[in-house]
Design an enzyme around this catalytic site. Structure first.
Site, short mmCIF file in Angstrom:
data_model
loop_
_atom_site.label_atom_id
_atom_site.label_comp_id
_atom_site.label_asym_id
_atom_site.label_seq_id
_atom_site.Cartn_x
_atom_site.Cartn_y
_atom_site.Cartn_z
N CYS A 237 -5.03 2.66 17.92
CA CYS A 237 -3.58 2.81 17.98
C CYS A 237 -3.26 3.89 19.02
O CYS A 237 -4.04 4.80 19.25
CB CYS A 237 -2.94 3.22 16.67
SG CYS A 237 -3.26 2.10 15.31
N TRP B 184 -3.39 -0.98 16.23
CA TRP B 184 -4.56 -1.73 15.80
C TRP B 184 -4.48 -1.74 14.29
O TRP B 184 -4.56 -0.69 13.64
CB TRP B 184 -5.83 -1.03 16.27
CG TRP B 184 -7.08 -1.83 16.06
CD1 TRP B 184 -7.63 -2.73 16.93
CD2 TRP B 184 -7.95 -1.79 14.92
NE1 TRP B 184 -8.78 -3.26 16.39
CE2 TRP B 184 -9.01 -2.71 15.18
CE3 TRP B 184 -7.96 -1.09 13.73
CZ2 TRP B 184 -10.04 -2.92 14.27
CZ3 TRP B 184 -8.98 -1.31 12.82
CH2 TRP B 184 -10.02 -2.21 13.10
N ASN C 42 -0.70 7.49 13.81
CA ASN C 42 -2.10 7.05 13.94
C ASN C 42 -2.87 7.64 12.78
O ASN C 42 -2.63 8.80 12.41
CB ASN C 42 -2.72 7.59 15.23
CG ASN C 42 -2.34 6.78 16.43
OD1 ASN C 42 -1.62 5.80 16.32
ND2 ASN C 42 -2.80 7.22 17.59
N GLY C 43 -3.83 6.91 12.26
CA GLY C 43 -4.63 7.43 11.16
C GLY C 43 -4.33 6.68 9.87
O GLY C 43 -3.71 5.62 9.88
N GLU D 205 -28.14 -3.11 23.39
CA GLU D 205 -26.90 -2.91 24.14
C GLU D 205 -26.47 -4.22 24.82
O GLU D 205 -25.27 -4.56 24.84
CB GLU D 205 -27.10 -1.79 25.17
CG GLU D 205 -25.93 -1.49 26.08
CD GLU D 205 -24.64 -1.11 25.36
OE1 GLU D 205 -24.63 -0.90 24.15
OE2 GLU D 205 -23.60 -1.05 26.06
N LYS E 13 -22.87 -6.08 24.08
CA LYS E 13 -21.90 -6.40 25.14
C LYS E 13 -21.54 -7.89 25.11
O LYS E 13 -20.38 -8.25 25.18
CB LYS E 13 -22.46 -6.07 26.54
CG LYS E 13 -22.49 -4.63 26.96
CD LYS E 13 -21.17 -3.96 27.19
CE LYS E 13 -20.72 -3.24 25.96
NZ LYS E 13 -21.17 -1.88 25.81
N GLU F 298 -19.33 -8.70 22.01
CA GLU F 298 -17.97 -8.17 21.93
C GLU F 298 -17.06 -8.70 23.03
O GLU F 298 -15.86 -8.86 22.81
CB GLU F 298 -17.95 -6.64 21.87
CG GLU F 298 -18.26 -5.93 23.16
CD GLU F 298 -18.09 -4.42 23.08
OE1 GLU F 298 -17.17 -3.93 22.43
OE2 GLU F 298 -18.91 -3.71 23.70
N LYS G 140 -10.44 0.51 21.81
CA LYS G 140 -11.36 1.36 22.57
C LYS G 140 -11.88 2.51 21.73
O LYS G 140 -13.06 2.83 21.74
CB LYS G 140 -10.64 1.88 23.81
CG LYS G 140 -11.47 2.84 24.66
CD LYS G 140 -12.57 2.09 25.36
CE LYS G 140 -13.41 2.99 26.25
NZ LYS G 140 -14.72 2.36 26.54
O1 M6R Z 1 -15.92 6.63 22.01
P1 M6R Z 1 -17.25 6.38 21.39
O2 M6R Z 1 -18.37 6.42 22.36
O3 M6R Z 1 -17.52 7.27 20.21
O4 M6R Z 1 -17.17 4.90 20.82
C1 M6R Z 1 -18.21 4.37 20.07
C2 M6R Z 1 -18.05 2.88 19.90
O5 M6R Z 1 -16.85 2.58 19.24
C3 M6R Z 1 -18.07 2.14 21.25
O6 M6R Z 1 -19.23 2.39 21.96
C4 M6R Z 1 -17.95 0.61 21.01
O7 M6R Z 1 -19.08 0.13 20.35
C5 M6R Z 1 -17.72 -0.13 22.32
N1 M6R Z 1 -16.78 -1.17 22.11
C6 M6R Z 1 -18.98 -0.72 22.86
O8 M6R Z 1 -18.79 -1.38 24.05
#
Ligand code: M6R
Length: 602
Positions: A2, A71, A95-96, A477, A481, A484, A597
């Site tokens: 959010c 979100w 938010n939260g 990883e 990718k 997602e 994000k």
């Molecule tokens: O901001 P952060 O690195 O703590 O985020 C962690 C995960 O939420 C983040 O890496 C997420 O898995 C991404 N969508 C991966 O591409």
């Protein structure tokens, strides 16, 4: 998760808020809304992203307002559940999560609630106190004393115009300072277009923002000192430039991002110097165990580094999902353990909770974080390493992964040297790291051939990513990718695990990406996995430093730089593969469905 944007000053608020929300959309895009206060309160909301919002409906003369991109947590992504929420005289964006919102409903006339959200309940509780106190700041204070959970809040009232009351507990809020104007946001990227002078709210602080003043209070309304900070990012970092999407841009930014991570730290004479980690010589001498904690890609970066740090430091390195660590009792000795918190955003709720848990247990805590000024960066007890990777906007994390791994390798080289071990260990790490930006730039030249390859792979819906040693976390990883961004079913396994179960899924419709290492012993071991898959009719894409792998169906050749960093080069190929497949599928690459994000709720 959010996004909040608010404005108060002399300009039309709606455009500034709308642009800020566009910048924040990567944090959530289920619904969006804006409320402005001019002659009257005007609120517009819609399901979906900012492109669906008709700001022509709002009076341009209104010079203050708040907005939100959501979100969904409590309640479906409907217009009723979209923020801003109004109840009585109060309008807010939140938010939260307010954990005790059911309990708080007993204070209010809950029949009047129009949404299913915890946020509207909080608005109603503030309204309850506002009726008693006739003061927005005091009403906010009382409501926040009753509320349990997390919040980043911006509150306005049609009956108390000319001010925005802002508060934070566990969910970030930054206030940008302009000339007779202020910008309120959950993330600095929303205000970079306007100013680089900011204030980060601390937990349980309330700010009263007017066009010409800003006052800061604690939850008892005792005045607090206002401390300004300066952001070093530029607004250009927020645009796609020549690229089609942010994912492509950020993949291509990796050589520069890596150079920035290493600048002033890794030297061509083979030394590695880090000013950020706050560890005394005695702390280093006592160190017996390293614990790396993160989520998603940050976790995967930590897992890769585990393989290398164990070699470099000769210490056990455990990697934990933050969502698990925060509730799990791990028997870590605070005297001899160092916990490293990995996060691009520095705002991931589970990682912050784990940091708090580690601090509560007296464990030394360090951060590896990209966003300067973020919660994790500010709350670790023993400093850390900023990535300096630049703004990462795509929901799928790419350049942060490469920079996180490099930062941990730098840390390994720095600590081993301070442990008094052979300087050649540090020199080898430094040499490999310094070669990495150029080698990754060369790897990026594979983009066209990977696009052609992607065309041939579009028919495969089930994928395995397989590797051994540090190529196993690279496989993890790669699978993350592809799932997602491309919405394909992808799983990672250590290649040696195939015959313990997963190989049962292999058939002629199944694609395995097999990462073959340079090391001869592990290469031959991994090659037998290739034969086993082929024997069952499975299809295989090999990635290796050899020019070809005769038994595989598809092949990509990568450069060999050195065992510490090779995995990062393989990973760039996998990033390009996900990008190419997702583009061919015509997907919304920067905003994959159901994701955000920065995951700032549990
Ligand atoms: O901001 P952060 O690195 O703590 O985020 C962690 C995960 O939420 C983040 O890496 C997420 O898995 C991404 N969508 C991966 O591409």
């Amino acid at each position: 998760m959010c996004g909040i944007m608010g404005y108060i000053g002399g300009k039309p608020a709606k455009y500034i808020i709308y642009n800020g929300l566009q910048r924040l959309e990567y944090r959530g895009y289920d619904s969006v809304g804006i409320a402005t206060l001019g002659k009257q309160l005007q609120t517009i909301k819609t399901v979906g992203d900012t492109s669906k919002l008709n700001i022509d409906l709002i009076d341009p003369k209104a010079t203050m307002g708040i907005g939100h991109t959501r979100w969904a947590t409590h309640g479906k992504p409907t217009e009723a559940n979209a923020h801003p929420h109004s109840f009585g005289a109060i309008t807010l964006v939140h938010n939260g999560i307010i954990e005790n919102y059911e309990e708080l409903k007993t204070m209010i006339d809950s029949k009047k609630l129009k949404s299913q959200t915890d946020s509207e309940v909080l608005a109603a509780v503030i309204d309850y106190y506002f009726k008693k106190e006739a003061d927005l700041v005091k009403a906010t204070k009382y409501a926040l004393q009753d509320a349990k959970g997390t919040f980043g809040l911006a509150i306005i009232s049609k009956d108390a115009p000319g001010q925005i009351v802002v508060a934070r507990r566990g969910s970030p809020i930054v206030i940008g300072v302009g000339n007779q104007q202020y910008f309120i946001a959950s993330d600095q990227t929303a205000i970079l277009d306007h100013t680089n002078k900011v204030i980060y709210l601390e937990d349980d602080q309330i700010a009263v923002v007017k066009a010409d003043s800003l006052e800061l209070y604690d939850l008892k309304l005792l005045a607090q000192k206002v401390a300004f900070e300066t952001l070093d990012e530029s607004p250009e970092s927020l645009t796609k430039g020549v690229y089609r999407n942010f994912l492509e841009k950020e993949i291509h930014e990796q050589p520069t991002a890596l150079a920035n991570t290493m600048r002033g730290r890794v030297s061509s004479d083979g030394s590695i110097t880090l000013g950020g980690p706050n560890l005394s010589q005695a702390d280093i001498a006592k160190l017996k165990q390293i614990l790396i904690i993160g989520c998603g890609t940050a976790y995967n970066a930590g897992y890769y580094a585990k393989y290398e740090l164990e070699k470099i430091l000769g210490l056990p390195v455990s990697v934990e999902y933050a969502s698990e660590f925060r509730y799990r009792f791990g028997a870590y000795d605070p005297e001899t353990t160092l916990a490293i918190f990995m996060s691009q955003s520095g705002e991931t709720a589970d990682t912050i909770a784990s940091l708090n848990e580690a601090k509560r247990r007296g464990i030394k805590t360090m951060g590896i974080v990209n966003v300067v000024g973020s919660t994790i960066a500010r709350e670790v007890a023993n400093g850390g390493i900023f990535l300096h990777a630049g703004v990462e906007s795509s929901v799928a994390s790419t350049k942060a992964y490469s920079c996180m791994v490099s930062a941990l390798l730098m840390f390994g080289g720095f600590i081993t040297y301070r442990q008094g071990k052979d300087a050649a260990i540090t020199q080898k790490i430094a040499k490999e790291l310094l070669e990495l930006p150029d080698e990754i730039a060369l790897t990026l030249e594979l983009q066209d051939s990977i696009k052609k390859l992607a065309q041939k792979l579009l028919g495969y819906h089930d994928w395995f990513f397989l590797g051994r040693g540090s190529l196993y976390p690279v496989a993890m990883e790669g699978a993350l990718k592809l799932s997602e961004v491309s919405y394909l079913h992808a799983q990672a396994f250590p290649s040696g695990e195939m015959k313990h179960g997963p190989i049962a899924l292999v058939n002629s419709q199944h694609m395995s990406v097999l990462l073959l290492p340079e090391d001869n012993l592990l290469y031959n071991k991994t090659l037998s996995t290739l034969e086993e898959i082929k024997a069952r009719g499975g299809k295989v894409l090999t990635v290796s430093t050899r020019p070809k792998e005769p038994a595989s169906d598809f092949h990509l050749t990568v450069a060999h730089v050195g065992d510490h960093v090779d995995g990062l080069i393989y990973n760039v190929c996998l990033q390009l593969l996900t990008l190419a497949i997702s583009e061919k599928k015509g997907l919304n690459i920067d905003r994959p469905r159901n994701l955000a994000k920065s995951v700032t709720v549990e």
